[in-house]
Motif scaffolding. Structure first.
Motif, PDB file in Angstrom:
ATOM      1  N   TRP A  12       0.905  -0.831   0.121  1.00 41.74           N
ATOM      2  CA  TRP A  12      -0.095  -0.522  -0.095  1.00 41.74           C
ATOM      3  C   TRP A  12       0.989   1.354  -0.004  1.00 41.74           C
ATOM      4  N   CYS A  13       0.552   2.067  -1.084  1.00 39.90           N
ATOM      5  CA  CYS A  13       1.674   2.767  -1.217  1.00 39.90           C
ATOM      6  C   CYS A  13       3.207   2.739  -0.902  1.00 39.90           C
ATOM      7  N   GLY A  14       3.603   1.303  -1.100  1.00 40.59           N
ATOM      8  CA  GLY A  14       5.095   1.085  -1.209  1.00 40.59           C
ATOM      9  C   GLY A  14       5.517   0.525   0.347  1.00 40.59           C
ATOM     10  N   ASN A  15       4.067   0.087   1.281  1.00 42.44           N
ATOM     11  CA  ASN A  15       4.606  -0.507   2.414  1.00 42.44           C
ATOM     12  C   ASN A  15       5.362  -1.480   2.317  1.00 42.44           C
ATOM     13  N   ARG A  16       6.289  -1.859   3.294  1.00 38.90           N
ATOM     14  CA  ARG A  16       7.193  -3.529   3.173  1.00 38.90           C
ATOM     15  C   ARG A  16       7.985  -3.399   4.446  1.00 38.90           C
ATOM     16  N   PRO A  17       9.177  -4.938   4.603  1.00 35.50           N
ATOM     17  CA  PRO A  17       9.640  -4.449   5.682  1.00 35.50           C
ATOM     18  C   PRO A  17      11.024  -3.692   5.346  1.00 35.50           C
ATOM     19  N   ILE A  18      11.577  -2.962   5.893  1.00 39.73           N
ATOM     20  CA  ILE A  18      12.925  -2.748   5.693  1.00 39.73           C
ATOM     21  C   ILE A  18      14.039  -2.554   6.016  1.00 39.73           C
ATOM     22  N   ASP A  19      15.638  -3.422   6.150  1.00 41.63           N
ATOM     23  CA  ASP A  19      15.997  -3.250   6.693  1.00 41.63           C
ATOM     24  C   ASP A  19      16.935  -2.477   6.675  1.00 41.63           C
ATOM     25  N   TYR A  20      18.001  -1.499   8.333  1.00 42.77           N
ATOM     26  CA  TYR A  20      18.567   0.098   8.172  1.00 42.77           C
ATOM     27  C   TYR A  20      19.422  -0.321   8.869  1.00 42.77           C
ATOM     28  N   PHE A  21      20.668   0.424   8.647  1.00 38.92           N
ATOM     29  CA  PHE A  21      21.453  -0.021   9.230  1.00 38.92           C
ATOM     30  C   PHE A  21      22.358   1.417   9.612  1.00 38.92           C
ATOM     31  N   LEU A  22      22.903   1.870  10.446  1.00 40.84           N
ATOM     32  CA  LEU A  22      23.508   3.598  10.863  1.00 40.84           C
ATOM     33  C   LEU A  22      25.129   3.795  12.072  1.00 40.84           C
ATOM     34  N   SER A  23      26.097   3.910  10.644  1.00 43.45           N
ATOM     35  CA  SER A  23      27.536   4.086  11.568  1.00 43.45           C
ATOM     36  C   SER A  23      27.468   5.186  10.991  1.00 43.45           C
ATOM     37  N   ILE A  24      29.056   5.183  11.844  1.00 42.04           N
ATOM     38  CA  ILE A  24      29.859   6.862  11.467  1.00 42.04           C
ATOM     39  C   ILE A  24      32.123   6.153  11.856  1.00 42.04           C
ATOM     40  N   LYS A  25      32.182   6.765  10.609  1.00 45.50           N
ATOM     41  CA  LYS A  25      33.784   6.806  10.659  1.00 45.50           C
ATOM     42  C   LYS A  25      34.338   7.514  10.696  1.00 45.50           C
ATOM     43  N   ASP A  26      35.149   7.931  10.929  1.00 41.64           N
ATOM     44  CA  ASP A  26      36.697   9.139  11.411  1.00 41.64           C
ATOM     45  C   ASP A  26      37.068   8.658   9.710  1.00 41.64           C
ATOM     46  N   PRO A  27      38.664   9.808   9.713  1.00 44.01           N
ATOM     47  CA  PRO A  27      39.483   9.644   9.062  1.00 44.01           C
ATOM     48  C   PRO A  27      40.115   8.983   8.970  1.00 44.01           C
ATOM     49  N   LYS A  28      40.631   8.310  10.018  1.00 43.05           N
ATOM     50  CA  LYS A  28      41.489   6.937   9.913  1.00 43.05           C
ATOM     51  C   LYS A  28      40.461   5.678   9.467  1.00 43.05           C
ATOM     52  N   LYS A  29      39.457   5.996   8.986  1.00 40.20           N
ATOM     53  CA  LYS A  29      38.407   4.890   8.943  1.00 40.20           C
ATOM     54  C   LYS A  29      38.484   3.817   9.790  1.00 40.20           C
ATOM     55  N   ARG A  30      38.633   4.319  10.972  1.00 32.09           N
ATOM     56  CA  ARG A  30      38.304   3.393  12.155  1.00 32.09           C
ATOM     57  C   ARG A  30      36.360   4.288  12.078  1.00 32.09           C
ATOM     58  N   SER A  31      35.500   3.123  12.897  1.00 30.97           N
ATOM     59  CA  SER A  31      33.982   3.442  12.744  1.00 30.97           C
ATOM     60  C   SER A  31      33.477   2.759  13.668  1.00 30.97           C
ATOM     61  N   LYS A  32      32.308   2.852  13.465  1.00 29.18           N
ATOM     62  CA  LYS A  32      31.409   1.802  14.990  1.00 29.18           C
ATOM     63  C   LYS A  32      29.733   1.915  14.314  1.00 29.18           C
ATOM     64  N   GLU A  33      29.428   1.201  14.088  1.00 29.77           N
ATOM     65  CA  GLU A  33      27.843   0.660  14.433  1.00 29.77           C
ATOM     66  C   GLU A  33      27.296   0.906  15.737  1.00 29.77           C
ATOM     67  N   LEU A  34      25.837   2.299  14.762  1.00 33.78           N
ATOM     68  CA  LEU A  34      25.438   3.254  16.084  1.00 33.78           C
ATOM     69  C   LEU A  34      24.207   2.227  16.154  1.00 33.78           C
ATOM     70  N   THR A  35      23.543   1.749  15.144  1.00 38.07           N
ATOM     71  CA  THR A  35      22.493   1.018  15.760  1.00 38.07           C
ATOM     72  C   THR A  35      21.972   0.983  13.805  1.00 38.07           C
ATOM     73  N   ARG A  36      21.059  -1.108  14.048  1.00 40.51           N
ATOM     74  CA  ARG A  36      20.491  -1.736  13.059  1.00 40.51           C
ATOM     75  C   ARG A  36      19.315  -2.329  13.134  1.00 40.51           C
ATOM     76  N   GLY A  37      18.977  -2.425  12.639  1.00 39.24           N
ATOM     77  CA  GLY A  37      17.137  -2.963  13.118  1.00 39.24           C
ATOM     78  C   GLY A  37      15.949  -3.786  11.404  1.00 39.24           C
ATOM     79  N   THR A  38      15.674  -3.254  11.675  1.00 34.45           N
ATOM     80  CA  THR A  38      14.113  -3.658  10.635  1.00 34.45           C
ATOM     81  C   THR A  38      12.863  -2.828  11.248  1.00 34.45           C
ATOM     82  N   ASP A  39      12.206  -2.481   9.827  1.00 37.68           N
ATOM     83  CA  ASP A  39      11.108  -1.566   9.774  1.00 37.68           C
ATOM     84  C   ASP A  39      10.199  -2.171   9.525  1.00 37.68           C
ATOM     85  N   LEU A  40       9.142  -2.955  10.392  1.00 43.09           N
ATOM     86  CA  LEU A  40       8.370  -4.134  10.021  1.00 43.09           C
ATOM     87  C   LEU A  40       7.769  -3.491   8.636  1.00 43.09           C
ATOM     88  N   CYS A  41       7.373  -2.818   8.242  1.00 43.34           N
ATOM     89  CA  CYS A  41       6.253  -1.361   7.673  1.00 43.34           C
ATOM     90  C   CYS A  41       6.443   0.542   7.026  1.00 43.34           C
TER      91      CYS A  41
END
Length: 236
Positions: free
Chosen positions: A157-186
């Motif tokens: 319905w107008c594109g409703n669907r389950p979607i996986d998402y992922f958020l992270s951050i990276k510094d200039p030294k290519k070091r990073s960390k995951e901030l959150t991940r999950g699934t929006d069911l709709c």
């Protein structure tokens, strides 16, 4: 009114009281910060000009991303309800609940700070890079055969669907960390929209916005507020 809603289904609102997330119904503001990782957020939600409102203040721990407290100032909703105009006046409500709000702030050592700029950027001071990814989540055979997922999503319905998402951050030294991940069911849409920066700590409050399309209210909004320390020792 209903005919107008049907005509506007799946069409974005342009130039009508939009906030930084371009959400017609809901606005979020930062009212204050603590010096130990807490933030006070104010939600202003209008169903429409006839159907009431919801105002509340939440306290979120930016280290755990958990909502640790909530003060509901007003919640009136329902088609055809009757209410006085002042009952959906945010200025009136904040003044009316002044003592309760101050007690809430004292409990979590919140310092009122209203000059909070919202940054619609994926880079921070040309130093850190924010990375957001999303993709359609796999559907079970039961979901594929039906019109509604096990999570109650009215598929497509107008594109409703389950979607996986992922958020992270990276510094200039290519070091990073995951901030959150999950699934929006709709969701018909999900995206990273920007961040606020604490004036008292080296910490960000990032915002992910998603919406589920619906025939009645057009869509339902979901905001995810994600804390992020910029302490170099937290990057790997």
């Amino acid at each position: 009114m209903r005919k107008l809603l049907l005509l506007l289904l799946c069409v974005p609102f342009i130039g009508v009281s939009q906030n930084w997330a371009e959400d017609y119904y809901t606005n979020w503001s930062v009212f204050g910060w603590s010096m130990d990782g807490h933030v006070a957020l104010f939600e202003s939600h209008g169903y429409d000009m006839f159907d009431g409102c919801r105002y509340r203040i939440i306290i979120q721990n930016m280290k755990t991303d958990k909502v640790v407290d909530e003060l509901v100032l007003q919640e009136i909703g329902g088609e055809g309800i009757e209410f006085e105009e002042y009952q959906c006046d945010s200025v009136y409500l904040i003044r009316h609940y002044d003592i309760e709000i101050k007690r809430l702030y004292e409990k979590y050592k919140i310092i009122e700070y209203y000059n909070n700029k919202f940054h619609k950027d994926s880079t921070i001071n040309n130093y850190y890079e924010i990375i957001f990814k999303s993709k359609d989540a796999p559907l079970s055979q039961k979901d594929i055969e039906g019109d509604e997922t096990e999570g109650g999503c009215e598929l497509y319905w107008c594109g409703n669907r389950p979607i996986d998402y992922f958020l992270s951050i990276k510094d200039p030294k290519k070091r990073s960390k995951e901030l959150t991940r999950g699934t929006d069911l709709c969701a018909s849409e999900i995206r990273y929209v920007g961040y606020f920066k604490s004036p008292f700590e080296s910490r960000l409050l990032m915002v992910i916005y998603s919406k589920e399309s619906d025939e009645g209210e057009m869509y339902y909004s979901t905001y995810r507020f994600i804390g992020c320390s910029l302490n170099p020792s937290t990057f790997k």
